[in-house]
Scaffold this active site. Structure first.
Site, short mmCIF file in Angstrom:
data_model
loop_
_atom_site.label_atom_id
_atom_site.label_comp_id
_atom_site.label_asym_id
_atom_site.label_seq_id
_atom_site.Cartn_x
_atom_site.Cartn_y
_atom_site.Cartn_z
N TYR A 235 29.83 42.75 -43.48
CA TYR A 235 30.42 42.25 -44.61
C TYR A 235 30.93 43.41 -45.71
O TYR A 235 31.97 43.07 -46.26
CB TYR A 235 29.18 41.45 -45.40
N HIS B 151 15.99 33.68 -37.14
CA HIS B 151 16.73 34.12 -38.33
C HIS B 151 15.83 33.67 -39.43
O HIS B 151 15.93 32.95 -40.50
CB HIS B 151 17.85 33.06 -38.60
N ASN C 76 26.82 42.10 -37.23
CA ASN C 76 27.21 41.39 -38.41
C ASN C 76 27.72 42.17 -39.49
O ASN C 76 27.14 43.29 -39.82
CB ASN C 76 26.00 40.70 -39.00
N GLU D 278 19.30 40.27 -37.67
CA GLU D 278 19.24 41.20 -38.58
C GLU D 278 17.54 41.57 -39.16
O GLU D 278 17.11 41.33 -40.15
CB GLU D 278 19.99 40.71 -40.13
N ARG E 25 27.07 29.41 -32.69
CA ARG E 25 25.90 30.05 -32.69
C ARG E 25 25.07 29.76 -33.92
O ARG E 25 25.42 29.44 -35.01
CB ARG E 25 26.09 31.71 -33.46
#
Length: 467
Positions: free
Chosen positions: A296, A121, A294, A166, A77
């Site tokens: 975290y 991005h 995503n 995001e 990716r």
């Protein structure tokens, strides 16, 4: 979940982003992006770091793809730099920029690695920001044109096209708190950016369907796992409100075809949402082949009493301005450790919780972990090795969390470790290392950390090891 055998079709991969690794900021016709401008603005990025060189992937891409092949991953990716492919954000594509990604994709295919390309991005061409940026509707239209140029050039050679990475960060950190480029602090503009990013996703999704019908369509969201500080009515309502801003502001239009009514009501004092035109939400709901996730850390919230000092430990950088538009009466509380070098709590159970929520609310929607990893203060041993035991433990526990969700019914198709390489970590500059491969920023030499060796073994076995 030790010993869990993943399905044969499960995709193991690694992820990167253009501005964080490529460098070559002024080569071969690349134009400036908002992150070039932001990083070159004194005081914005730690130590005055910029992405001018980064990991020099633009010149070392063949070496880096060799590392991918040695890892044995099935997919890579990466993101495409909009200002490299279309300097200025309008007009014809830049042949040199397109050629770089064409060579990258062709080599990936030669190696038997699926190209997973992210169109955006965070590196918006500076000229588009000067014209209004994501709060301006025209930026979404320009994004569709950019998508047509690069998708038309690379065609079906790309296995999966991801529209946005995001968008929460692009909108709220870029236009509300200002801790990301372009560094604006305008709450109403942030909500306009939310909408135009959703619209851009839908417009680009239709371009991809038309020009690359054999490719998969995806988007990647950093969905927040929210937990109330207490079971009080006030704290439970805070979770609802922040969930609307963080999660349903994107899941709503992208997957349900409409913004949630409570989001519009909660933010009515900030904006009337008149930038949403008839038909926009239907456009945003481009059917997804896979939803990128995503993950975290988790987020702990409570209602602020209005008297005591307000805690703003949301993990998204320090600013006098909040990214949480219309939620100035909400507190974000510090969480117990352990923590990564980013200060983020380590909670693999939150990943299972998130995947099961998505499985419950969107049954039948395939999911992909498109980023998961950790920054730690890596130490280079005298023999040059990097024994990053904490990162190995982090990855093992989070992969186990994915397996747990799959056992309980979640349709998870793959996992991409973040990140292949140490890189430019946005406003933290080069102070934070997420890579499973170390980059010496003086020599640009690559060194496998213990986590890379562990990941190679995981990929080869397709089974979670006992330890």
């Amino acid at each position: 979940m030790s010993g869990f055998l993943f399905p044969e079709r499960f995709v193991w991969g690694a992820a990167t982003a253009a501005y964080q690794i490529e460098g070559a900021a002024k080569e071969d016709g690349r134009g400036p992006s908002i992150w070039d401008t932001y990083s070159h603005t004194p005081g914005r990025v730690r130590n005055g770091d910029t992405g001018d060189v980064a990991a020099d992937h633009y010149h070392r891409w063949a070496e880096d793809l060799g590392h991918l092949a040695e890892l044995g991953v099935r997919a890579y990716r990466f993101s495409i730099s909009w200002p490299r492919v279309q300097p200025g954000g309008a007009g014809a594509v830049n042949p040199a920029g397109v050629d770089f990604y064409a060579r990258l994709v062709d080599r990936l295919l030669d190696l038997g690695i699926q190209p997973v390309a992210t169109l955006y991005h965070w590196d918006l061409p500076q000229e588009l920001e000067d014209a209004g940026g994501w709060p301006a509707r025209d930026t979404a239209l320009r994004f569709a044109d950019y998508a047509a140029g690069i998708v038309g050039a690379l065609g079906d050679r790309v296995h999966t096209w991801t529209t946005l990475n995001e968008p929460w960060c692009s909108a709220y950190l870029g236009y509300a708190s200002g801790v990301h480029a372009p560094g604006r602090t305008e709450p109403a503009a942030a909500l306009a950016a939310v909408h135009h990013l959703n619209l851009a996703h839908g417009l680009a999704g239709r371009v991809i369907r038309d020009l690359a019908p054999a490719a998969l369509l995806s988007v990647t969201l950093n969905l927040h796992v929210l937990r109330p500080a207490s079971d009080s009515t006030a704290d439970r309502d805070v979770v609802r409100r922040i969930d609307a801003l963080a999660n349903r502001a994107f899941l709503g239009p992208m997957l349900d075809g409409a913004y949630p009514a409570d989001l519009l009501a909660d933010t009515a004092a900030v904006t009337d949402w008149s930038f949403v035109r008839d038909g926009d939400e239907r456009i945003a709901a481009a059917p997804l082949d896979v939803l990128g996730v995503n993950y975290y850390a988790t987020t702990l919230v409570r209602a602020w009493d209005g008297k005591s000092p307000r805690s703003e430990a949301d993990g998204h950088g320090e600013s006098a301005h909040t990214p949480w538009v219309g939620a100035g009466d909400v507190e974000f509380l510090p969480q117990p450790g352990p923590h990564t070098a980013m200060g983020w709590n380590i909670d693999p159970g939150g990943l299972t919780e998130l995947l099961l929520r998505l499985h419950r609310e969107y049954p039948g929607q395939p999911l992909m972990i498109t980023e998961n990893g950790a920054a730690f203060d890596d130490v280079v041993a005298p023999d040059g090795a990097v024994h990053d035991d904490r990162r190995v433990d982090y990855l093992r526990r989070h992969v186990a969390a994915v397996a747990d969700a799959m056992v309980r019914g979640a349709d998870v198709r793959g996992y991409f470790v973040w990140s292949l390489l140490d890189n430019f970590e946005w406003a933290y500059g080069y102070d934070r290392r997420f890579g499973i491969i170390r980059v010496d920023y003086d020599t640009l030499a690559r060194t496998w950390k213990d986590s890379a060796h562990w990941y190679r073994r995981l990929v080869a076995a397709n089974r979670l090891p006992d330890a």
